[in-house]
Design a protein around this motif. Sequence first.
Motif, PDB file in Angstrom:
ATOM      1  N   GLY A 124      53.768  87.449   7.301  1.00 35.14           N
ATOM      2  CA  GLY A 124      53.476  86.067   6.933  1.00 35.14           C
ATOM      3  C   GLY A 124      54.745  85.283   6.661  1.00 35.14           C
ATOM      4  O   GLY A 124      54.870  84.114   7.044  1.00 35.14           O
ATOM      5  N   PHE A 125      55.723  85.924   6.009  1.00 33.71           N
ATOM      6  CA  PHE A 125      56.980  85.244   5.698  1.00 33.71           C
ATOM      7  C   PHE A 125      57.868  85.121   6.929  1.00 33.71           C
ATOM      8  O   PHE A 125      58.676  84.202   7.035  1.00 33.71           O
ATOM      9  CB  PHE A 125      57.726  85.997   4.598  1.00 33.71           C
ATOM     10  CG  PHE A 125      58.689  85.130   3.832  1.00 33.71           C
ATOM     11  CD1 PHE A 125      58.286  84.482   2.678  1.00 33.71           C
ATOM     12  CD2 PHE A 125      59.995  84.962   4.266  1.00 33.71           C
ATOM     13  CE1 PHE A 125      59.170  83.667   1.979  1.00 33.71           C
ATOM     14  CE2 PHE A 125      60.880  84.160   3.580  1.00 33.71           C
ATOM     15  CZ  PHE A 125      60.468  83.501   2.424  1.00 33.71           C
ATOM     16  N   GLY A 336      59.139  80.850   4.742  1.00 35.09           N
ATOM     17  CA  GLY A 336      57.845  81.193   5.310  1.00 35.09           C
ATOM     18  C   GLY A 336      57.197  79.923   5.856  1.00 35.09           C
ATOM     19  O   GLY A 336      57.711  78.830   5.661  1.00 35.09           O
ATOM     20  N   ALA A 340      51.387  81.530   7.427  1.00 29.55           N
ATOM     21  CA  ALA A 340      51.249  82.562   6.397  1.00 29.55           C
ATOM     22  C   ALA A 340      49.974  82.339   5.595  1.00 29.55           C
ATOM     23  O   ALA A 340      49.309  83.307   5.194  1.00 29.55           O
ATOM     24  CB  ALA A 340      52.464  82.542   5.471  1.00 29.55           C
ATOM     25  N   TYR A 344      47.390  85.302   5.223  1.00 31.83           N
ATOM     26  CA  TYR A 344      47.071  85.829   3.893  1.00 31.83           C
ATOM     27  C   TYR A 344      45.594  85.629   3.564  1.00 31.83           C
ATOM     28  O   TYR A 344      44.959  86.501   2.960  1.00 31.83           O
ATOM     29  CB  TYR A 344      47.941  85.155   2.835  1.00 31.83           C
ATOM     30  CG  TYR A 344      49.413  85.481   2.930  1.00 31.83           C
ATOM     31  CD1 TYR A 344      49.873  86.576   3.662  1.00 31.83           C
ATOM     32  CD2 TYR A 344      50.366  84.690   2.294  1.00 31.83           C
ATOM     33  CE1 TYR A 344      51.220  86.869   3.757  1.00 31.83           C
ATOM     34  CE2 TYR A 344      51.720  84.975   2.372  1.00 31.83           C
ATOM     35  CZ  TYR A 344      52.142  86.057   3.116  1.00 31.83           C
ATOM     36  OH  TYR A 344      53.481  86.337   3.204  1.00 31.83           O
ATOM     37  N   THR A 362      51.379  83.171  -1.775  1.00 33.97           N
ATOM     38  CA  THR A 362      51.265  81.768  -1.381  1.00 33.97           C
ATOM     39  C   THR A 362      52.285  80.906  -2.121  1.00 33.97           C
ATOM     40  O   THR A 362      52.924  80.027  -1.531  1.00 33.97           O
ATOM     41  CB  THR A 362      49.844  81.246  -1.655  1.00 33.97           C
ATOM     42  OG1 THR A 362      48.909  82.019  -0.907  1.00 33.97           O
ATOM     43  CG2 THR A 362      49.716  79.781  -1.260  1.00 33.97           C
ATOM     44  N   ILE A 365      55.682  81.405  -0.569  1.00 31.34           N
ATOM     45  CA  ILE A 365      55.809  80.667   0.691  1.00 31.34           C
ATOM     46  C   ILE A 365      56.078  79.189   0.430  1.00 31.34           C
ATOM     47  O   ILE A 365      56.987  78.575   1.025  1.00 31.34           O
ATOM     48  CB  ILE A 365      54.527  80.823   1.539  1.00 31.34           C
ATOM     49  CG1 ILE A 365      54.355  82.271   2.010  1.00 31.34           C
ATOM     50  CG2 ILE A 365      54.561  79.882   2.746  1.00 31.34           C
ATOM     51  CD1 ILE A 365      55.356  82.727   3.030  1.00 31.34           C
TER      52      ILE A 365
END
Length: 618
Positions: A124-125, A336, A340, A344, A362, A365
């Motif tokens: 995600g990052f 990120g 993401a 997530y 979150t 990010i």
Amino acid sequence: MAVEQGSELVKVVVLLGAGVLAVPLFKRLGLGSVLGYLAAGLAIGPFGLGFFSEAGTILHVAELGVVMFLFVIGLEMQPSRLWKLRRQIFGLGLMQVTVSGTLLTLLGMAAGLKLAVAFIAAMGFVLSSTAIVMQLLDERGDTSTPRGQRMVSILLLEDLAIVPLLAIVAFMAPSTSEGVSRWVTLGAGLAAIIGLVAVSRWLLNPLFRVLAKAHAREVMTAAALLVVLGSALAMQWGGLSMAMGAFAAGVMLSESTFRHQLEADIEPFRGILLGLFFMGVGMSLDLPLVLADWPLILGGVLAYMVFKGFGIYAVARVTKSSHGDALQRTALMAQGGEFAFVLYSAATAAGIVESSVNAVLTAVIIISMALTPLAVFALRWVTPAGPEPDMDGIESVEEAREIKGSVLIIGFGRFGQIASQSLLARGMDIAIIESDTDMIRSAARFGFKVYYGDGTRMDVLHASGASHARAILVCVDKKEATTRIVELVKHEFPLTPVLARAYDRQHAIELIRSGVDYQLRETLESALAFSSAALRQLGVPDVEVAEIADDIRRRDAERLQLQLAGDIQSGINLMHGGRWTPAPLTRPKKAGTALNEEAADAMDESSPARRAEGSGPG
């Protein structure tokens, strides 16, 4: 009911007002519009002034901005262009995703996360924010430069990566009695992709041709929105990314004759919704969570950005990018991104990631996205000005090195292409430099040899043969760059004639004061030719048309000289029309005729006989 409607209207006004106030302020401070939107969202969100309690609602609607943004990017990515960038997309991009993903996964496992959670958090990052990076590239004018093209290629691979990542999440989900559902999901995704490609390729062009014949602009706009949202919905139904669907539709329509019309129709919606997306991201930052777990979150942000930045820099250097370009790429892409949130959320819904971990990830990010404009701003202080252009891997583009020509043309857009024709017709030996790689490739298809080079850099001017050129033509379309080039050339090569394209009258005055030998406003002669053609269509004789054109040129030149000595308002009486009364250009061919009694009285009072009568003995 009226009270509720009034309350919703207040929210809309607050939302727009926050963006309108914050973005110009942050841009004036040199921090960019993205950070302005994020700050505005944080200020009015549930953890700020509290105008909005559900940031997720705003974010869900504003995600359409990212969808439209990727559609516009897709329109610019013709299949032929994607094929030329295949080495960068599937080579450089895949290498960066793999290296950074591996480093961040190991970091997560070292921090105590399970392998599956560490992998999802890392990937995600790894997916940088396409919206933020493209916005910053666009604001810096780097989108079409070689280093910008590399970053766009990497972003494309990362956008493509969300599709297999979501499929991996589906396969990693705890098994249920519906064991076949994963294969159904995969089949639905493939069917959505195939259907979208088929519709885009064989249905949309005939549809737009039918709509164009109706000459209804609003219908074309509605059709453009239908294409974007319909493709996004088809991908969502197939269990894939909405943004990926919009991008695919854009690519399929990139060779269409309606490409520019579609882009123009989508642009207003894209800009507003993309701004709302960033504001929604700002609203989503859970300040109580950040304050409660600030050591964990701050450490996560710094660790993830440092490790990802190390991976980006290492890949850039291994692929022979310069130190400056590698640092630029690291600063722009170490955060990120918006995908993401999608990854997530999918992992949380699948039971792989706990809700508390999702909230922390979150927040990490969002903070990394907010830090990106600051990192880019800070990089200006630690990197030398004007990094060497890196041309490795850019096909059909050659950097300006020791080129020679009796005339140097800087900028080969529409203006420069026409300006070169007279010189080539006379057999002049010309050298051409241009900073837009797409323009260089386009010129190469027509047989022009154009070199890559930034004319605002003295080393590039020397390498382009400016020191021995008999004349230098500055034909770039940005007035700040034109002025900078003229100042550099007149300082370094004072005896070389410099002819420059001026953007407007104020710019022409600026160039004259910078010492340019000749300047021409880009619309002056074309507008004069246009108005002369209009006079001929109205029956005015050619001789009189020529006299009028010559008189306007004379008046314009006189006014320009007065403005050089005074200010922009000087010589305004030399213009025809408006609030002043100029002398007639040609003598009236017959006397005026009054259309009412008041006009007759006024004409009678102003007649020579009446004036003579009034000046007699009295």
